[in-house]
Motif scaffolding. Structure first.
Motif, PDB file in Angstrom:
ATOM      1  N   UNK A  53       0.848  -1.211   0.000  1.00 25.96           N
ATOM      2  CA  UNK A  53       0.000   0.000   0.000  1.00 25.96           C
ATOM      3  C   UNK A  53       0.878   1.254   0.000  1.00 25.96           C
ATOM      4  N   UNK A  54       1.917   1.254   0.834  1.00 26.72           N
ATOM      5  CA  UNK A  54       2.754   2.461   0.907  1.00 26.72           C
ATOM      6  C   UNK A  54       3.478   2.727  -0.416  1.00 26.72           C
ATOM      7  N   UNK A  55       3.868   1.662  -1.133  1.00 31.17           N
ATOM      8  CA  UNK A  55       4.516   1.850  -2.445  1.00 31.17           C
ATOM      9  C   UNK A  55       3.495   2.370  -3.462  1.00 31.17           C
ATOM     10  N   UNK A  56       2.314   1.778  -3.462  1.00 35.46           N
ATOM     11  CA  UNK A  56       1.274   2.166  -4.427  1.00 35.46           C
ATOM     12  C   UNK A  56       0.775   3.594  -4.185  1.00 35.46           C
ATOM     13  N   UNK A  57       0.748   3.946  -2.924  1.00 32.08           N
ATOM     14  CA  UNK A  57       0.328   5.296  -2.527  1.00 32.08           C
ATOM     15  C   UNK A  57       1.216   6.346  -3.193  1.00 32.08           C
ATOM     16  N   UNK A  58       2.524   6.088  -3.217  1.00 31.87           N
ATOM     17  CA  UNK A  58       3.469   7.036  -3.840  1.00 31.87           C
ATOM     18  C   UNK A  58       3.206   7.105  -5.333  1.00 31.87           C
ATOM     19  N   UNK A  59       3.045   5.930  -5.940  1.00 32.39           N
ATOM     20  CA  UNK A  59       2.812   5.861  -7.389  1.00 32.39           C
ATOM     21  C   UNK A  59       1.567   6.651  -7.792  1.00 32.39           C
ATOM     22  N   UNK A  60       0.531   6.543  -6.993  1.00 31.19           N
ATOM     23  CA  UNK A  60      -0.759   7.186  -7.322  1.00 31.19           C
ATOM     24  C   UNK A  60      -0.863   8.621  -6.798  1.00 31.19           C
ATOM     25  N   UNK A  61       0.183   9.101  -6.120  1.00 29.58           N
ATOM     26  CA  UNK A  61       0.136  10.419  -5.440  1.00 29.58           C
ATOM     27  C   UNK A  61      -1.115  10.507  -4.559  1.00 29.58           C
ATOM     28  N   UNK A  62      -1.236   9.495  -3.724  1.00 30.45           N
ATOM     29  CA  UNK A  62      -2.428   9.397  -2.870  1.00 30.45           C
ATOM     30  C   UNK A  62      -2.075   9.685  -1.415  1.00 30.45           C
ATOM     31  N   UNK A  63      -3.067  10.199  -0.679  1.00 27.52           N
ATOM     32  CA  UNK A  63      -2.912  10.389   0.771  1.00 27.52           C
ATOM     33  C   UNK A  63      -3.999   9.575   1.460  1.00 27.52           C
ATOM     34  N   UNK A  64      -3.617   8.916   2.529  1.00 30.55           N
ATOM     35  CA  UNK A  64      -4.602   8.126   3.279  1.00 30.55           C
ATOM     36  C   UNK A  64      -4.992   8.892   4.536  1.00 30.55           C
ATOM     37  N   UNK A  65      -6.283   9.196   4.642  1.00 27.09           N
ATOM     38  CA  UNK A  65      -6.837   9.890   5.807  1.00 27.09           C
ATOM     39  C   UNK A  65      -7.530   8.846   6.669  1.00 27.09           C
ATOM     40  N   UNK A  86     -13.245  16.235  12.835  1.00 27.14           N
ATOM     41  CA  UNK A  86     -12.916  17.623  12.482  1.00 27.14           C
ATOM     42  C   UNK A  86     -11.522  17.691  11.863  1.00 27.14           C
ATOM     43  N   UNK A  87     -10.557  17.023  12.492  1.00 26.93           N
ATOM     44  CA  UNK A  87      -9.186  17.069  11.952  1.00 26.93           C
ATOM     45  C   UNK A  87      -9.142  16.499  10.536  1.00 26.93           C
ATOM     46  N   UNK A  88      -9.879  15.423  10.296  1.00 24.78           N
ATOM     47  CA  UNK A  88      -9.857  14.828   8.949  1.00 24.78           C
ATOM     48  C   UNK A  88     -10.480  15.777   7.930  1.00 24.78           C
ATOM     49  N   UNK A  89     -11.557  16.464   8.334  1.00 21.21           N
ATOM     50  CA  UNK A  89     -12.193  17.417   7.402  1.00 21.21           C
ATOM     51  C   UNK A  89     -11.229  18.568   7.103  1.00 21.21           C
ATOM     52  N   UNK A  90     -10.542  19.059   8.139  1.00 17.46           N
ATOM     53  CA  UNK A  90      -9.600  20.173   7.922  1.00 17.46           C
ATOM     54  C   UNK A  90      -8.439  19.703   7.033  1.00 17.46           C
ATOM     55  N   UNK A  91      -7.908  18.530   7.311  1.00 14.79           N
ATOM     56  CA  UNK A  91      -6.782  18.021   6.511  1.00 14.79           C
ATOM     57  C   UNK A  91      -7.204  17.775   5.063  1.00 14.79           C
ATOM     58  N   UNK A  92      -8.462  17.423   4.873  1.00 14.90           N
ATOM     59  CA  UNK A  92      -8.946  17.216   3.496  1.00 14.90           C
ATOM     60  C   UNK A  92      -8.879  18.518   2.698  1.00 14.90           C
ATOM     61  N   UNK A  93      -8.982  19.656   3.373  1.00 17.96           N
ATOM     62  CA  UNK A  93      -8.884  20.938   2.645  1.00 17.96           C
ATOM     63  C   UNK A  93      -7.429  21.289   2.361  1.00 17.96           C
ATOM     64  N   UNK A  94      -6.491  20.647   3.062  1.00 17.82           N
ATOM     65  CA  UNK A  94      -5.073  21.033   2.941  1.00 17.82           C
ATOM     66  C   UNK A  94      -4.251  20.112   2.056  1.00 17.82           C
ATOM     67  N   UNK A  95      -4.715  18.912   1.826  1.00 14.96           N
ATOM     68  CA  UNK A  95      -3.872  17.931   1.152  1.00 14.96           C
ATOM     69  C   UNK A  95      -3.538  18.338  -0.286  1.00 14.96           C
ATOM     70  N   UNK A  96      -2.296  18.038  -0.672  1.00 13.90           N
ATOM     71  CA  UNK A  96      -1.895  18.324  -2.051  1.00 13.90           C
ATOM     72  C   UNK A  96      -1.907  17.064  -2.893  1.00 13.90           C
ATOM     73  N   UNK A  97      -2.331  15.965  -2.298  1.00 14.43           N
ATOM     74  CA  UNK A  97      -2.379  14.697  -3.036  1.00 14.43           C
ATOM     75  C   UNK A  97      -3.422  14.762  -4.149  1.00 14.43           C
ATOM     76  N   UNK A  98      -3.238  13.925  -5.182  1.00 13.90           N
ATOM     77  CA  UNK A  98      -4.236  13.862  -6.261  1.00 13.90           C
ATOM     78  C   UNK A  98      -5.413  12.985  -5.857  1.00 13.90           C
TER      79      UNK A  98
END
Ligand code: 13P
Ligand code: SF4
Length: 349
Positions: A53-65, A86-98
């Motif tokens: 998962x951690x390797x695929x995450x990099x390939x896909x430019x993904x962030x796991x919340x 609340x923290x997850x909602x706030x982080x969702x506005x900040x993430x630069x992942x695709x």
């Protein structure tokens, strides 16, 4: 419903997912965060999934919340961001992942999509619902508005996008009191958690709070008598309850707060023994960071949160399914309610 036997066979053709003690031994940094609650044998089973998962995450430019109720191997092994609603909602506005992979329940993925309409938001199992979100529809909100004309509607984030769109503002368990205090109204409608509403009402007696009668199937199970019995059997244990518990349970507790509030309380107070009156994984996830605290049951699991597994996360990233969609006209209105909450929380923090 996901066809797990077929998914398992398909994954095996691409990834080496057999238990691997050597790989597990090489991943001590991850394991150290959960060694108190995950056995070495189980880690050897999880490690190949975590590595894939951690390797695929990099390939896909993904962030796991990941929510605080995820299992330790998800929470400590693959998450980029962990926290309460609340923290997850706030982080969702900040993430630069695709791509955002939501390790939590469906309403959380919808919230991420509402806040990031142009990003791909993946839900590893669409059956990860929530009894609170299922308890009310936009029609229910309209009924409450008809019953209490002019009263603003504050909806818990544990609701569908449609319900958020029909509400004036959202709240989470960590900011509900703040939001209610900040609203310029004598009567306020809270949906859908009757217990959160009653617990907030006890803290804001100057307002009249009326509520929808939904409840969380995990927290409603606790009774005040359970807590009193527990205290008798385990004196000197700090009892910490989530505000989705009935008010008489919260009244018996030493502290009540959201899942991040619970973590802050434990970090600050460092009690020798603690009982977390909430979902089971909460204690597991903070256990290794607090070896000085003995966490004593109970262990009520949320069947919805527990639908998310490493296997399903890997499948979700591998196939880029299931992508969350929210109709733009609903998302636009729902975003206003969520953004108002985020702004108000920041302003009165
Ligand atoms: P918080 O993490 O915001 O406390 O919410 C708990 C919960 O039940 C989420 O489903
Ligand atoms: Fe919903 Fe309760 Fe499960 Fe949270 S713990 S997702 S509120 S059913």
């Amino acid at each position: 419903m996901l066809d797990m036997p077929t998914i398992r066979e398909d994954l095996k053709t691409v990834y080496d997912l057999a238990p691997n003690p050597a790989l597990a031994a090489s991943m001590q940094a991850e394991y150290a965060r959960m060694a108190r609650v995950v056995s070495p044998a189980d880690w050897a089973i999880h490690a190949p999934y975590v590595a894939a998962i951690n390797a695929l995450k990099k390939e896909r430019k993904a962030a796991i919340l990941a929510h605080n109720y995820m299992t330790p191997e998800i929470f400590h092994g693959i998450a980029d961001v962990v926290g309460d609603s609340l923290q997850l909602a706030i982080e969702a506005t900040r993430t630069e992942a695709d791509v955002i992979v939501q390790c939590g329940v469906h309403f959380m993925a919808e919230t991420s999509k509402i806040l990031n309409p142009s990003k791909i938001v993946l839900m590893p199992d669409m059956e990860a619902g929530c009894s609170l979100a299922d308890s009310i529809t936009a029609k229910g909100v309209a009924q409450m508005r008809a019953k209490y004309p002019g009263a603003p509607v504050v909806s818990y984030v544990n609701t569908t996008a449609e319900v958020k769109a029909a509400s004036d503002i959202c709240c989470t368990s960590s900011n509900a009191v703040q939001i209610i205090r900040a609203l310029d109204a004598e009567t306020i409608i809270m949906t859908p958690d009757q217990y959160l509403a009653q617990n907030v009402a006890a803290q804001v007696p100057e307002k009249r709070i009326v509520w929808w009668e939904g409840s969380c199937i995990v927290h409603e199970q606790y009774t005040a008598q359970d807590i009193r019995d527990f205290r008798d059997w385990n004196p000197d244990t700090r009892i910490i309850a989530h505000p989705e518990c009935p008010p008489e349970v919260v009244a018996e507790a030493d502290y009540s707060g959201s899942t991040s509030g619970i973590l802050d309380y434990v970090s600050r107070e460092r009690p020798a023994r603690a009982m977390l009156v909430t979902e089971c994984s909460m204690a597991s996830n903070i256990s290794d960071a607090h070896p000085e605290v003995e966490f004593i049951g109970p262990c009520n699991m949320c069947p919805f949160m527990k639908k998310i597994t490493l296997e399903k996360v890997l499948w979700s990233l591998h196939t880029m399914t299931t992508q969350i969609e929210v109709a733009p006209e609903v998302a636009d209105k729902a975003r206003l309610a969520v953004q108002r909450m985020i702004d108000l929380s920041a302003a009165s923090a």
